[in-house]
Scaffold this active site. Structure first.
Site, PDB file in Angstrom:
ATOM      1  CB  CYS A 187      -0.935   0.011   1.201  1.00 19.22           C
ATOM      2  SG  CYS A 187      -1.929  -1.480   1.312  1.00 19.22           S
ATOM      3  CG  HIS A 234      -3.331   3.140   2.308  1.00 15.28           C
ATOM      4  ND1 HIS A 234      -3.736   2.807   1.033  1.00 15.28           N
ATOM      5  CD2 HIS A 234      -3.428   2.001   3.046  1.00 15.28           C
ATOM      6  CE1 HIS A 234      -4.054   1.522   1.013  1.00 15.28           C
ATOM      7  NE2 HIS A 234      -3.883   1.016   2.221  1.00 15.28           N
ATOM      8  CG  ASN A 248      -6.613  -1.095   0.900  1.00 16.84           C
ATOM      9  OD1 ASN A 248      -5.874  -0.662   0.015  1.00 16.84           O
ATOM     10  ND2 ASN A 248      -6.146  -1.636   2.013  1.00 16.84           N
TER      11      ASN A 248
HETATM   12  O1  UT7 Z   1      -4.002  -1.698   3.668  1.00 15.11           O
HETATM   13  C1  UT7 Z   1      -3.276  -2.053   4.804  1.00 15.11           C
HETATM   14  C2  UT7 Z   1      -3.697  -3.342   5.363  1.00 15.11           C
HETATM   15  N1  UT7 Z   1      -4.954  -3.453   6.032  1.00 15.11           N
HETATM   16  C3  UT7 Z   1      -5.476  -2.607   6.958  1.00 15.11           C
HETATM   17  O2  UT7 Z   1      -5.035  -1.524   7.201  1.00 15.11           O
HETATM   18  C4  UT7 Z   1      -6.677  -3.138   7.715  1.00 15.11           C
HETATM   19  C5  UT7 Z   1      -6.617  -2.786   9.180  1.00 15.11           C
HETATM   20  N2  UT7 Z   1      -7.660  -3.437   9.961  1.00 15.11           N
HETATM   21  C6  UT7 Z   1      -8.976  -3.172   9.811  1.00 15.11           C
HETATM   22  O3  UT7 Z   1      -9.358  -2.391   8.972  1.00 15.11           O
HETATM   23  C7  UT7 Z   1      -9.947  -3.830  10.763  1.00 15.11           C
HETATM   24  O4  UT7 Z   1      -9.252  -4.460  11.807  1.00 15.11           O
HETATM   25  C8  UT7 Z   1     -10.899  -4.866  10.092  1.00 15.11           C
HETATM   26  C9  UT7 Z   1     -11.844  -4.142   9.152  1.00 15.11           C
HETATM   27  C10 UT7 Z   1     -10.093  -5.895   9.302  1.00 15.11           C
HETATM   28  C11 UT7 Z   1     -11.736  -5.589  11.134  1.00 15.11           C
HETATM   29  O5  UT7 Z   1     -12.448  -4.656  11.917  1.00 15.11           O
HETATM   30  P1  UT7 Z   1     -12.412  -4.709  13.503  1.00 15.11           P
HETATM   31  O6  UT7 Z   1     -13.285  -3.665  13.984  1.00 15.11           O
HETATM   32  O7  UT7 Z   1     -10.973  -4.676  13.932  1.00 15.11           O
HETATM   33  O8  UT7 Z   1     -13.091  -6.089  13.803  1.00 15.11           O
HETATM   34  P2  UT7 Z   1     -12.512  -7.322  14.644  1.00 15.11           P
HETATM   35  O9  UT7 Z   1     -11.524  -8.087  13.860  1.00 15.11           O
HETATM   36  O10 UT7 Z   1     -12.143  -6.861  16.016  1.00 15.11           O
HETATM   37  O11 UT7 Z   1     -13.829  -8.190  14.794  1.00 15.11           O
HETATM   38  C12 UT7 Z   1     -14.934  -7.770  15.636  1.00 15.11           C
HETATM   39  C13 UT7 Z   1     -16.082  -8.749  15.386  1.00 15.11           C
HETATM   40  C14 UT7 Z   1     -15.682 -10.202  15.464  1.00 15.11           C
HETATM   41  O12 UT7 Z   1     -16.758 -10.929  16.033  1.00 15.11           O
HETATM   42  P3  UT7 Z   1     -16.723 -11.373  17.582  1.00 15.11           P
HETATM   43  O13 UT7 Z   1     -15.500 -12.227  17.720  1.00 15.11           O
HETATM   44  O14 UT7 Z   1     -16.630 -10.099  18.364  1.00 15.11           O
HETATM   45  O15 UT7 Z   1     -18.006 -12.098  17.724  1.00 15.11           O
HETATM   46  C15 UT7 Z   1     -15.509 -10.596  14.019  1.00 15.11           C
HETATM   47  O16 UT7 Z   1     -15.703 -11.980  13.807  1.00 15.11           O
HETATM   48  O17 UT7 Z   1     -16.594  -8.526  14.065  1.00 15.11           O
HETATM   49  C16 UT7 Z   1     -16.596  -9.786  13.369  1.00 15.11           C
HETATM   50  N3  UT7 Z   1     -16.365  -9.508  11.963  1.00 15.11           N
HETATM   51  C17 UT7 Z   1     -17.365  -9.256  11.104  1.00 15.11           C
HETATM   52  N4  UT7 Z   1     -18.692  -9.193  11.268  1.00 15.11           N
HETATM   53  C18 UT7 Z   1     -19.442  -8.898  10.203  1.00 15.11           C
HETATM   54  C19 UT7 Z   1     -15.182  -9.453  11.292  1.00 15.11           C
HETATM   55  N5  UT7 Z   1     -15.408  -9.158  10.003  1.00 15.11           N
HETATM   56  C20 UT7 Z   1     -16.745  -9.041   9.852  1.00 15.11           C
HETATM   57  C21 UT7 Z   1     -17.582  -8.748   8.770  1.00 15.11           C
HETATM   58  N6  UT7 Z   1     -18.914  -8.679   8.979  1.00 15.11           N
HETATM   59  N7  UT7 Z   1     -17.108  -8.512   7.535  1.00 15.11           N
END
Ligand code: UT7
Length: 330
Positions: A117, A257, A287
């Site tokens: 990125c 980004h 992204n």
């Molecule tokens: O380009 C550079 C590389 N990438 C990035 O910069 C990405 C950086 N990270 C992020 O953008 C975020 O961490 C994510 C978008 C990937 C995830 O968001 P989050 O708020 O950190 O969610 P999380 O991983 O803490 O998950 C919270 C909950 C979980 O459920 P439980 O365990 O609390 O029941 C996940 O299973 O949300 C769940 N979850 C979803 N639910 C609905 C994870 N993805 C999804 C989804 N839809 N797509």
């Protein structure tokens, strides 16, 4: 400034037509428009359909066409093409060489650069250095990806995030007080397990096993990436501001980004820059990796004025990250 350095004299971009909406993703994985909008800030992303049979060079050629429709130049005058991408057409030949041939830039040498990125910032730094050494006057920096080919549409942690798109910037030599003024670039490869696509390289060459193990898709521990992204983008922005005796009030635009709207808002908050000075289009394109920053500059180009002080900042796989300070030149 009388020292020779590079200024962006034209910007182009292209995103594919097809819009993959949150509603469509909700059929593929257990997710919802509400969750994606609230946690990531994306409504739709553009996808180059596989049946089109094209690679990232196609997006680059369209981006160059777009640039030339606004600011024409003689392709034979381009001396080098730097293509920042993690999704080249092939492993060999390099995509920059393919683009050079098809865009009529036959006097240019070309090479690909992989910094995920942060690729556009790395490309600008290399292009600026080539020009500052005095040997080159016109360089094309291209940055973009087709992330849909490395996205696992069975993994809800990654598939809502990524899209396809590409931008390009024409760099020319100048001695005026405009252009690329400074940049701070970093990388840290000590934790590849946090964000990776392990299959298809020399360590895990493509095989039935690597396909069965889904090693040809991006995998990330999103929470850890999120924290690293905010801290490192903020730190390099603050360092580049300080090194150039600038306060955030001097800055007309911050171009982050586009990985997650919450990352962008956190970075803007720590820097103390109001949201109306931050370029944000993640809701439309998601992204696109190396493509996000040039696509933002392309979209905001009509609002940019000569003399605007701009900070570009990125964080991505590697990890790679950085901040670039430039003064808009037209
Ligand atoms: O380009 C550079 C590389 N990438 C990035 O910069 C990405 C950086 N990270 C992020 O953008 C975020 O961490 C994510 C978008 C990937 C995830 O968001 P989050 O708020 O950190 O969610 P999380 O991983 O803490 O998950 C919270 C909950 C979980 O459920 P439980 O365990 O609390 O029941 C996940 O299973 O949300 C769940 N979850 C979803 N639910 C609905 C994870 N993805 C999804 C989804 N839809 N797509």
């Amino acid at each position: 400034m009388s020292k020779v350095h590079a200024v962006i004299t034209g910007i182009g971009a292209y995103v594919p037509e097809y819009r993959l909406t949150n509603a469509e993703l909700s059929v593929l994985v257990e997710t919802s428009d509400e969750w994606i909008t609230k946690r990531i800030g994306i409504k739709e992303r553009r996808i180059l359909k596989p049946e089109e049979g094209e690679g990232v060079s196609y997006l680059a050629l369209k981006a160059i066409e777009n640039l030339r429709s606004k600011r024409d130049f003689n392709p034979l005058e381009i001396e080098a093409i730097i293509f920042a991408t993690a999704t080249p057409d092939y492993i060999l030949p390099n995509t920059a060489a393919l683009v050079a041939a098809q865009a009529g830039m036959t006097n240019a040498f070309g090479f690909d650069l992989e910094a995920a990125c942060s690729g556009f910032l790395y490309g600008l730094e290399v292009g600026n250095s080539f020009i500052a050494c005095g040997k080159y006057k016109k360089i094309m920096v291209i940055a973009g990806d087709i992330l849909s080919i490395v996205t696992d549409y069975k993994d809800r942690n990654t598939c809502p995030i990524f899209g396809d798109g590409c931008g390009c910037a024409l760099l020319e030599a100048t001695t005026e007080e405009v252009g690329i003024m400074d940049s701070i670039l970093r990388s840290d490869g000590s934790q590849p397990e946090i964000l990776h696509m392990y299959g298809g390289g020399s360590k895990n060459p493509s095989s039935h096993e690597t396909i069965d193990q889904r090693l040809h898709y991006i995998w990330q521990d999103g929470k850890i990436v999120f924290k690293h992204a905010v801290a490192n983008m903020v730190n390099t922005c603050q360092d580049v501001l300080q090194r150039n005796n600038l306060s955030i009030n001097d800055i007309a635009w911050v171009v982050p980004h586009q990985a997650n709207l919450r990352i962008i808002d956190s970075v803007a908050g720590y820097l103390g820059i109001p949201r109306e000075k931050v370029m944000i289009n993640i809701e439309k394109y998601g992204n696109t990796s190396a493509g996000t920053i040039p696509i933002c500059l392309w979209e905001w180009e009509p609002q940019l004025r000569k003399g605007d002080k701009i900070i570009l900042t990125a964080f991505g796989g590697g990890f790679t990250w950085g901040a670039t300070y430039l003064i808009w030149g037209y």
